[in-house]
Design a protein around this motif. Sequence first.
Motif, short mmCIF file in Angstrom:
data_model
loop_
_atom_site.label_atom_id
_atom_site.label_comp_id
_atom_site.label_asym_id
_atom_site.label_seq_id
_atom_site.Cartn_x
_atom_site.Cartn_y
_atom_site.Cartn_z
N GLY A 1 -6.87 8.41 -0.96
CA GLY A 1 -5.82 7.42 -0.72
C GLY A 1 -6.31 6.22 0.06
O GLY A 1 -5.95 5.08 -0.24
N ALA A 2 -7.15 6.48 1.05
CA ALA A 2 -7.66 5.38 1.88
C ALA A 2 -8.58 4.47 1.08
O ALA A 2 -8.51 3.24 1.20
CB ALA A 2 -8.39 5.93 3.09
N PHE A 3 -9.42 5.06 0.23
CA PHE A 3 -10.32 4.24 -0.58
C PHE A 3 -9.54 3.41 -1.58
O PHE A 3 -9.77 2.20 -1.72
CB PHE A 3 -11.33 5.13 -1.30
CG PHE A 3 -12.31 4.36 -2.14
CD1 PHE A 3 -13.37 3.70 -1.55
CD2 PHE A 3 -12.16 4.27 -3.52
CE1 PHE A 3 -14.27 2.96 -2.32
CE2 PHE A 3 -13.05 3.55 -4.29
CZ PHE A 3 -14.11 2.89 -3.68
N LEU B 1 -7.18 -2.01 -2.84
CA LEU B 1 -6.06 -2.93 -3.07
C LEU B 1 -6.04 -4.02 -2.00
O LEU B 1 -5.90 -5.20 -2.31
CB LEU B 1 -4.74 -2.16 -3.03
CG LEU B 1 -4.31 -1.39 -4.26
CD1 LEU B 1 -3.07 -0.57 -3.96
CD2 LEU B 1 -4.05 -2.32 -5.43
N GLN B 2 -6.19 -3.61 -0.74
CA GLN B 2 -6.16 -4.59 0.33
C GLN B 2 -7.32 -5.56 0.23
O GLN B 2 -7.18 -6.74 0.60
CB GLN B 2 -6.14 -3.88 1.68
CG GLN B 2 -4.83 -3.17 1.96
CD GLN B 2 -4.78 -2.63 3.38
OE1 GLN B 2 -5.31 -1.56 3.66
NE2 GLN B 2 -4.14 -3.36 4.27
N GLY B 3 -8.46 -5.09 -0.25
CA GLY B 3 -9.58 -5.99 -0.48
C GLY B 3 -9.26 -7.04 -1.53
O GLY B 3 -9.67 -8.20 -1.40
N ALA B 4 -8.52 -6.64 -2.56
CA ALA B 4 -8.10 -7.61 -3.57
C ALA B 4 -7.11 -8.61 -2.98
O ALA B 4 -7.20 -9.82 -3.25
CB ALA B 4 -7.48 -6.89 -4.77
N ASN C 1 2.96 2.25 2.98
CA ASN C 1 2.52 1.24 3.95
C ASN C 1 1.39 1.77 4.83
O ASN C 1 1.33 1.48 6.03
CB ASN C 1 3.70 0.77 4.82
CG ASN C 1 3.41 -0.52 5.55
OD1 ASN C 1 2.75 -1.42 5.02
ND2 ASN C 1 3.88 -0.63 6.78
N MET C 2 0.46 2.51 4.24
CA MET C 2 -0.57 3.18 5.04
C MET C 2 -1.57 2.21 5.66
O MET C 2 -2.21 2.54 6.65
CB MET C 2 -1.30 4.23 4.21
CG MET C 2 -2.08 3.70 3.03
SD MET C 2 -3.09 4.97 2.19
CE MET C 2 -1.89 6.13 1.62
N GLN C 3 -1.77 1.02 5.08
CA GLN C 3 -2.62 -0.01 5.68
C GLN C 3 -3.96 0.58 6.16
O GLN C 3 -4.32 0.44 7.34
CB GLN C 3 -1.89 -0.67 6.85
CG GLN C 3 -0.58 -1.32 6.51
CD GLN C 3 -0.71 -2.70 5.91
OE1 GLN C 3 -1.65 -3.43 6.19
NE2 GLN C 3 0.23 -3.07 5.06
N PRO C 4 -4.74 1.21 5.27
CA PRO C 4 -5.96 1.87 5.73
C PRO C 4 -7.14 0.94 5.99
O PRO C 4 -8.13 1.36 6.59
CB PRO C 4 -6.30 2.81 4.57
CG PRO C 4 -5.81 2.07 3.36
CD PRO C 4 -4.54 1.39 3.82
N ALA C 5 -7.06 -0.31 5.56
CA ALA C 5 -8.20 -1.21 5.71
C ALA C 5 -8.49 -1.50 7.18
O ALA C 5 -7.58 -1.74 7.98
CB ALA C 5 -7.97 -2.52 4.97
N ARG C 6 -9.76 -1.44 7.53
CA ARG C 6 -10.25 -1.84 8.85
C ARG C 6 -11.36 -2.84 8.61
O ARG C 6 -12.32 -2.55 7.87
CB ARG C 6 -10.78 -0.63 9.64
CG ARG C 6 -9.77 0.52 9.77
CD ARG C 6 -8.60 0.17 10.67
NE ARG C 6 -7.70 1.31 10.82
CZ ARG C 6 -6.60 1.50 10.10
NH1 ARG C 6 -6.26 0.61 9.15
NH2 ARG C 6 -5.83 2.55 10.29
N ILE C 7 -11.26 -4.01 9.19
CA ILE C 7 -12.16 -5.11 8.84
C ILE C 7 -12.97 -5.56 10.05
O ILE C 7 -12.42 -5.77 11.13
CB ILE C 7 -11.37 -6.30 8.27
CG1 ILE C 7 -10.52 -5.86 7.08
CG2 ILE C 7 -12.32 -7.43 7.85
CD1 ILE C 7 -9.61 -6.93 6.54
N VAL C 8 -14.26 -5.71 9.85
CA VAL C 8 -15.13 -6.37 10.81
C VAL C 8 -15.59 -7.68 10.18
O VAL C 8 -16.11 -7.68 9.06
CB VAL C 8 -16.35 -5.49 11.17
CG1 VAL C 8 -17.34 -6.28 12.03
CG2 VAL C 8 -15.91 -4.22 11.89
N THR D 1 0.86 -1.18 0.00
CA THR D 1 0.00 0.00 0.00
C THR D 1 0.90 1.23 0.00
O THR D 1 2.06 1.16 0.39
CB THR D 1 -0.92 0.04 1.23
OG1 THR D 1 -0.13 -0.04 2.42
CG2 THR D 1 -1.93 -1.10 1.21
N SER D 2 0.37 2.36 -0.43
CA SER D 2 1.15 3.60 -0.49
C SER D 2 1.70 3.94 0.89
O SER D 2 0.94 4.05 1.85
CB SER D 2 0.28 4.75 -0.99
OG SER D 2 -0.24 4.49 -2.27
#
Length: 202
Positions: free
Chosen positions: A125-127, A132-135, A53-60, A50-51
């Motif tokens: 950027g977060a979206f 990407l993280q979702g992929a 290494n921002m790691q913006p994904a938050r998962i429930v 991620t750009s």
Amino acid sequence: MTQEYHDQPLPAAALDQIFREARTYNGWLDKPVSDEQVHAIYELMKMGPTSANMQPARIVWAKSDEAKQALADRCSEKNAPKILAAPVTAIIGYDIDFHEELPWLFPHTDAKSWFEGDEEGRKQGAFRNSSLQGAYFIIAARALGLDTGPMSGFDNAAVDKHFFVDQPRVRSNFICSVGYGDPTSIFERSPRPEFDKFNRVI
């Protein structure tokens, strides 16, 4: 640390499992997904780039009957039964204030300052990077022998209000069911374009 793993492509069977033979499932076998498998998916997906290494994904991870029902109630009529039947459905969100974590996620420089005062830029950027993280999420699940069913078709605001109530700066991106797909629930594979249709090498 050796870099020898870069030298050869994955075996054809692995590429089939992740890409060529993998499908999006609409129905699920009555077979559970363990917490260990949930953790294993995350441990793989977080390694994707991620750009900064921002790691913006938050998962429930909606796994309990109560959580699945709450999510289904906020989804389209078509998607609700898929969620109720799946062992677990992940809500993949993104944190608009991801930059607050950059001092430890990207310690090489003052990356936090790049995003301060630019909320619109952070949203973009977060979206993008949570997508990407979702992929990576989908690829990780498939690599671990699981099937996936990514979906939109839900009330983002209602999902955010319910599932991210303690994280008001997090917004939902998409949802993805995980489990063991019912082969009777898939359609014939839709066409995939040849290289020359949408590509140019210049």
